[in-house]
Write a protein that holds these residues in place. Sequence first.
Motif, PDB file in Angstrom:
ATOM      1  N   THR A 126      11.928  -0.817   8.183  1.00  0.00           N
ATOM      2  CA  THR A 126      13.240  -1.678   7.905  1.00  0.00           C
ATOM      3  C   THR A 126      13.368  -1.345   6.515  1.00  0.00           C
ATOM      4  OG1 THR A 126      13.271  -2.242   9.938  1.00  0.00           O
ATOM      5  CG2 THR A 126      15.005  -2.977   8.819  1.00  0.00           C
ATOM      6  N   TYR A 164      16.574   1.146   4.134  1.00  0.00           N
ATOM      7  CA  TYR A 164      17.453   0.451   3.370  1.00  0.00           C
ATOM      8  C   TYR A 164      17.320   0.721   1.728  1.00  0.00           C
ATOM      9  CZ  TYR A 164      20.472  -1.909   7.254  1.00  0.00           C
ATOM     10  OH  TYR A 164      20.759  -2.295   7.814  1.00  0.00           O
ATOM     11  N   THR A 222      20.119  -2.187  -6.674  1.00  0.00           N
ATOM     12  CA  THR A 222      19.986  -3.460  -5.682  1.00  0.00           C
ATOM     13  C   THR A 222      18.545  -3.849  -5.324  1.00  0.00           C
ATOM     14  OG1 THR A 222      20.627  -0.573  -5.057  1.00  0.00           O
ATOM     15  CG2 THR A 222      19.436  -2.541  -3.420  1.00  0.00           C
ATOM     16  N   LYS A 254      25.411  -7.240   0.052  1.00  0.00           N
ATOM     17  CA  LYS A 254      26.184  -5.634   0.961  1.00  0.00           C
ATOM     18  C   LYS A 254      26.086  -6.142   2.746  1.00  0.00           C
ATOM     19  CE  LYS A 254      25.325  -1.508   0.037  1.00  0.00           C
ATOM     20  NZ  LYS A 254      24.938  -0.673  -1.022  1.00  0.00           N
ATOM     21  N   ASP A 255      24.308  -6.158   3.180  1.00  0.00           N
ATOM     22  CA  ASP A 255      23.879  -6.521   4.654  1.00  0.00           C
ATOM     23  C   ASP A 255      22.971  -7.432   4.517  1.00  0.00           C
ATOM     24  OD1 ASP A 255      24.364  -3.936   5.860  1.00  0.00           O
ATOM     25  OD2 ASP A 255      23.892  -2.960   4.633  1.00  0.00           O
ATOM     26  N   ARG A 256      22.949  -7.354   6.059  1.00  0.00           N
ATOM     27  CA  ARG A 256      21.855  -8.630   6.599  1.00  0.00           C
ATOM     28  C   ARG A 256      22.108  -8.231   7.715  1.00  0.00           C
ATOM     29  NH1 ARG A 256      24.369 -15.031   6.155  1.00  0.00           N
ATOM     30  NH2 ARG A 256      22.413 -15.516   6.819  1.00  0.00           N
ATOM     31  N   VAL A 257      19.849  -8.120   7.844  1.00  0.00           N
ATOM     32  CA  VAL A 257      19.132  -7.172   8.963  1.00  0.00           C
ATOM     33  C   VAL A 257      18.662  -8.015   9.335  1.00  0.00           C
ATOM     34  CG1 VAL A 257      18.973  -5.095   9.702  1.00  0.00           C
ATOM     35  CG2 VAL A 257      20.348  -5.136   7.332  1.00  0.00           C
ATOM     36  N   GLU A 285      14.867 -12.204   7.940  1.00  0.00           N
ATOM     37  CA  GLU A 285      16.273 -11.405   7.982  1.00  0.00           C
ATOM     38  C   GLU A 285      15.947 -10.454   6.605  1.00  0.00           C
ATOM     39  OE1 GLU A 285      20.711 -12.561   8.388  1.00  0.00           O
ATOM     40  OE2 GLU A 285      20.035 -13.874   6.985  1.00  0.00           O
ATOM     41  N   LEU A 293      18.047  -9.276   3.002  1.00  0.00           N
ATOM     42  CA  LEU A 293      19.167  -8.989   2.321  1.00  0.00           C
ATOM     43  C   LEU A 293      19.355  -7.944   1.451  1.00  0.00           C
ATOM     44  CD1 LEU A 293      19.656 -13.279   1.780  1.00  0.00           C
ATOM     45  CD2 LEU A 293      20.200 -12.344   3.815  1.00  0.00           C
ATOM     46  N   VAL A 294      20.335  -7.246   1.855  1.00  0.00           N
ATOM     47  CA  VAL A 294      20.653  -6.492   1.129  1.00  0.00           C
ATOM     48  C   VAL A 294      21.755  -6.897   0.047  1.00  0.00           C
ATOM     49  CG1 VAL A 294      21.380  -3.630   0.343  1.00  0.00           C
ATOM     50  CG2 VAL A 294      19.750  -4.947   2.402  1.00  0.00           C
TER      51      VAL A 294
END
Length: 266
Positions: A79, A83, A170, A213-216, A260, A262-263
């Motif tokens: 994952t 990203y 990033t 930007k993203d939380r996965v 989780e 975090l991006v």
Amino acid sequence: MSADKFFDQISILRCPVCGTAFSQCGASLRCQNGHTFDPSAKGYVNFVPNAAPSRYSRELFEARRKVLENGFYRHVIDTVKSYMPDANSLLDAGCGDGTFTKALQKQTTLGVDLNKEAIRLAARGGGPVLWIVGDLTRLPITDASVDVVLNLLSPANYTEFARVLRPSGTLLKLVPQQGYLREIRALMGDRLHKEAYSNDAVVAHLSERFRLKDRVRITDTYPLTKEQAQDFIRMTPLTFNTNPDELDADALKEITIDVELLVANV
Ligand SMILES: [Zn+2]
């Protein structure tokens, strides 16, 4: 020689004491103010020679490596990889034994950890990664020199991460979630100081320096053999205040990885 990689990429490094650039002086990195550090033939450089002893022992990192080699974090690594932007350079800040670093490495890769035992374990077997015993609050890395910072299940220093990242770089940060290793927490019962799990503070702190930007969410539960159960018990700081032999590894039949990703961008 294993130390040559540090001289080949000397411009990405800077003195952790005074922040000035290094030049090569014999077998040493020497800054403009004369602070010198000697890359080891074992493939790492120690920028914190007087670090206080850590509670994270070699045994902990060896147990952690066995857990990683058994594939329990494969889904997590995949994952994170999905990203990862196209990039030439990567810093793994708080890299531990370096298993994640190697799985995610780029053309230029630095793995930094304050724990010397972890870095020695990471450097074993050679390879191009620049392994560094270093302090995340004073990274020995030049301003705006890396494309991606990884910060996986490790404390952060967002000011330093923002400093070493290139513009639009990033940050990929992995944090535990509520169910993380919950079977070990249950096994420890009253021996464990119970804290409510919340990542709100982490996200708020990160957002002071970065744009999230993203939380996965990544969650899986796996069956365990007794040996794998023992490795999990030995790899986590949850059990620091307990003799691991007092915990009944036979009772640990499965384990939950709940984290989780975090991006974020600078
Ligand atoms: Zn210096």
